[in-house]
Design a protein around this motif. Structure first.
Motif, PDB file in Angstrom:
ATOM      1  N   GLY A   1      56.148  70.293  18.961  1.00 45.21           N
ATOM      2  CA  GLY A   1      57.211  69.963  19.080  1.00 45.21           C
ATOM      3  C   GLY A   1      58.217  69.218  19.760  1.00 45.21           C
ATOM      4  O   GLY A   1      59.275  68.874  19.927  1.00 45.21           O
ATOM      5  N   VAL A   2      57.467  69.316  21.203  1.00 44.19           N
ATOM      6  CA  VAL A   2      58.437  68.881  22.439  1.00 44.19           C
ATOM      7  C   VAL A   2      58.052  67.443  22.622  1.00 44.19           C
ATOM      8  O   VAL A   2      56.795  67.247  22.808  1.00 44.19           O
ATOM      9  CB  VAL A   2      58.104  69.952  23.528  1.00 44.19           C
ATOM     10  N   PRO A   3      59.066  66.613  22.835  1.00 45.18           N
ATOM     11  CA  PRO A   3      58.627  65.468  23.198  1.00 45.18           C
ATOM     12  C   PRO A   3      57.942  65.144  24.602  1.00 45.18           C
ATOM     13  O   PRO A   3      58.203  65.959  25.371  1.00 45.18           O
ATOM     14  CB  PRO A   3      59.929  64.566  23.340  1.00 45.18           C
ATOM     15  N   ASN A   4      57.191  64.071  24.794  1.00 41.30           N
ATOM     16  CA  ASN A   4      56.295  63.903  25.836  1.00 41.30           C
ATOM     17  C   ASN A   4      56.723  62.565  26.429  1.00 41.30           C
ATOM     18  O   ASN A   4      56.013  61.734  25.904  1.00 41.30           O
ATOM     19  CB  ASN A   4      54.978  64.146  25.832  1.00 41.30           C
ATOM     20  N   PRO A   5      57.599  62.430  27.454  1.00 39.12           N
ATOM     21  CA  PRO A   5      58.108  63.376  28.113  1.00 39.12           C
ATOM     22  C   PRO A   5      59.405  63.711  27.605  1.00 39.12           C
ATOM     23  O   PRO A   5      59.937  62.994  26.886  1.00 39.12           O
ATOM     24  CB  PRO A   5      58.697  62.624  29.446  1.00 39.12           C
ATOM     25  N   LEU A   6      59.932  65.005  28.055  1.00 39.31           N
ATOM     26  CA  LEU A   6      61.464  65.443  27.599  1.00 39.31           C
ATOM     27  C   LEU A   6      62.346  64.864  28.698  1.00 39.31           C
ATOM     28  O   LEU A   6      62.074  65.256  30.083  1.00 39.31           O
ATOM     29  CB  LEU A   6      61.051  67.038  27.738  1.00 39.31           C
ATOM     30  N   VAL A   7      63.220  64.283  28.287  1.00 41.86           N
ATOM     31  CA  VAL A   7      63.990  63.550  29.258  1.00 41.86           C
ATOM     32  C   VAL A   7      65.405  64.410  29.470  1.00 41.86           C
ATOM     33  O   VAL A   7      66.081  64.853  28.473  1.00 41.86           O
ATOM     34  CB  VAL A   7      64.614  62.126  28.829  1.00 41.86           C
ATOM     35  N   ILE A   8      65.781  64.838  30.846  1.00 40.71           N
ATOM     36  CA  ILE A   8      66.844  65.696  31.124  1.00 40.71           C
ATOM     37  C   ILE A   8      67.794  64.619  31.898  1.00 40.71           C
ATOM     38  O   ILE A   8      67.304  64.188  33.046  1.00 40.71           O
ATOM     39  CB  ILE A   8      66.548  66.828  31.793  1.00 40.71           C
ATOM     40  N   PRO A   9      68.833  64.188  31.296  1.00 41.97           N
ATOM     41  CA  PRO A   9      69.573  63.044  32.106  1.00 41.97           C
ATOM     42  C   PRO A   9      69.869  63.361  33.612  1.00 41.97           C
ATOM     43  O   PRO A   9      69.827  62.425  34.451  1.00 41.97           O
ATOM     44  CB  PRO A   9      70.761  63.027  31.139  1.00 41.97           C
ATOM     45  N   GLU A  10      70.506  64.746  33.736  1.00 45.38           N
ATOM     46  CA  GLU A  10      71.019  65.025  34.889  1.00 45.38           C
ATOM     47  C   GLU A  10      70.512  66.604  35.215  1.00 45.38           C
ATOM     48  O   GLU A  10      70.630  67.434  34.305  1.00 45.38           O
ATOM     49  CB  GLU A  10      72.375  65.100  35.370  1.00 45.38           C
ATOM     50  N   GLN A  11      69.990  66.893  36.548  1.00 44.36           N
ATOM     51  CA  GLN A  11      69.402  68.014  36.707  1.00 44.36           C
ATOM     52  C   GLN A  11      69.267  68.230  38.140  1.00 44.36           C
ATOM     53  O   GLN A  11      69.014  67.286  38.921  1.00 44.36           O
ATOM     54  CB  GLN A  11      67.960  68.334  35.962  1.00 44.36           C
ATOM     55  N   GLU A  12      69.112  69.476  38.692  1.00 42.19           N
ATOM     56  CA  GLU A  12      68.786  69.770  40.089  1.00 42.19           C
ATOM     57  C   GLU A  12      67.229  69.563  40.289  1.00 42.19           C
ATOM     58  O   GLU A  12      66.564  69.792  39.326  1.00 42.19           O
ATOM     59  CB  GLU A  12      69.069  71.265  40.630  1.00 42.19           C
ATOM     60  N   THR A  13      67.052  68.917  41.524  1.00 41.18           N
ATOM     61  CA  THR A  13      65.650  68.625  41.735  1.00 41.18           C
ATOM     62  C   THR A  13      64.978  69.898  42.571  1.00 41.18           C
ATOM     63  O   THR A  13      65.375  70.257  43.569  1.00 41.18           O
ATOM     64  CB  THR A  13      65.588  67.428  42.608  1.00 41.18           C
ATOM     65  N   TYR A  14      63.709  70.052  41.787  1.00 38.00           N
ATOM     66  CA  TYR A  14      62.713  70.967  42.241  1.00 38.00           C
ATOM     67  C   TYR A  14      61.510  70.289  42.824  1.00 38.00           C
ATOM     68  O   TYR A  14      61.373  69.400  42.204  1.00 38.00           O
ATOM     69  CB  TYR A  14      62.394  72.277  41.300  1.00 38.00           C
ATOM     70  N   SER A  15      60.949  70.852  43.885  1.00 33.28           N
ATOM     71  CA  SER A  15      59.726  70.120  44.210  1.00 33.28           C
ATOM     72  C   SER A  15      58.556  70.760  44.932  1.00 33.28           C
ATOM     73  O   SER A  15      58.837  72.033  45.373  1.00 33.28           O
ATOM     74  CB  SER A  15      60.246  68.901  45.293  1.00 33.28           C
ATOM     75  N   GLU A  16      57.462  70.404  44.851  1.00 36.66           N
ATOM     76  CA  GLU A  16      56.522  71.173  45.491  1.00 36.66           C
ATOM     77  C   GLU A  16      56.697  70.821  46.995  1.00 36.66           C
ATOM     78  O   GLU A  16      57.286  70.440  47.557  1.00 36.66           O
ATOM     79  CB  GLU A  16      55.000  70.430  45.270  1.00 36.66           C
TER      80      GLU A  16
END
Length: 244
Positions: A145-160
């Motif tokens: 039931g989770v949309p793909n992609p799940l859109v988060i309008p604003e968020q802290e960026t995490y990265s590899e």
């Protein structure tokens, strides 16, 4: 799975210090309050309690953990203030079969680092950018039931690079406006316990109010819960015969 017993743990430091000030508007009942509300909505038959760092034994004495099917852990500033005896206790219950959901900056928590055996460090910056959470395991129950992609309008960026062992299951990968990518949803099996790490959910943004995020967390709780398993960690067993 009706009647699950859920404990939401939050260090509560941002709430106590009112930092950032906007947090009081976004999460008037604290991050733990928003998480608990979302769980009660998504899993109406579950019983949900909250616990804070400032509580006696951080709100996680033996009797609470013994009465918890799944523990959610949110921390950011006060990882070092968590008592080792509480970490020992949580670890023992996870190895015995209690589910553990580690959220956002909880990647640096003592319990997550101990269970994974790595630094759990990562790249980050905070520019209020859009995050797209991409499903890479479409048949996994956490993605139902989770949309793909799940859109988060604003968020802290995490990265590899995200310094974790190779996940037992890779569920979500996130991309950000700046081009960064991150393994934002991963699972691990430790002892008899199931662990789900999910990164979206910073104190500056109303991520935990999003219905799609609440759906992920409800799915993760269902997946991690093993209410009928006796809470006993794996142990050495003597064989009653020789095998050839």
């Amino acid at each position: 799975m009706s009647g699950l017993r859920i404990t939401v743990w939050n260090e509560g430091v941002h709430e106590a210090e009112q930092d950032p000030p906007v947090m009081a508007e976004i999460y008037p009942d604290g991050i733990h309050g928003a998480l608990a509300e979302g769980i009660r909505h998504g899993l109406p038959e579950a019983s949900v309690r909250t616990a804070l760092l400032a509580d006696p034994e951080h709100g996680l004495p033996e009797e609470v953990l013994a009465d918890t099917d799944v523990l959610l852990w949110w921390g950011h500033r006060a990882h070092g203030q968590v008592d080792e005896a509480v970490v020992d206790r949580v670890q023992r219950h996870v190895l015995g079969g209690m589910g553990l959901l580690v959220l956002h900056s909880g990647h640096f928590s003592k319990i997550f680092q101990r269970l994974l055996g790595t630094t759990c460090s990562l790249g980050w910056r905070d520019a209020a950018e859009q995050e797209l959470v991409w499903t890479v395991a479409p048949h996994h129950p956490i993605t139902e039931g989770v949309p793909n992609p799940l859109v988060i309008p604003e968020q802290e960026t995490y990265s590899e690079f995200f310094d974790i062992p190779a996940p037992d299951e890779l569920i979500f990968i996130s991309s950000f406006d700046g081009g960064e990518v991150f393994r934002s949803g991963v699972t691990f099996f430790r002892g008899h316990g199931r662990i789900f790490y999910f990164s979206p959910g910073d104190q500056r943004y109303p991520v935990y109010h999003q219905p799609e995020i609440r759906r992920v967390l409800a799915n993760g709780i269902r997946w991690a819960a093993q209410p009928d398993r006796p809470r006993t960690a794996p142990d050495v067993a003597k064989l009653d015969r020789h095998w050839r």
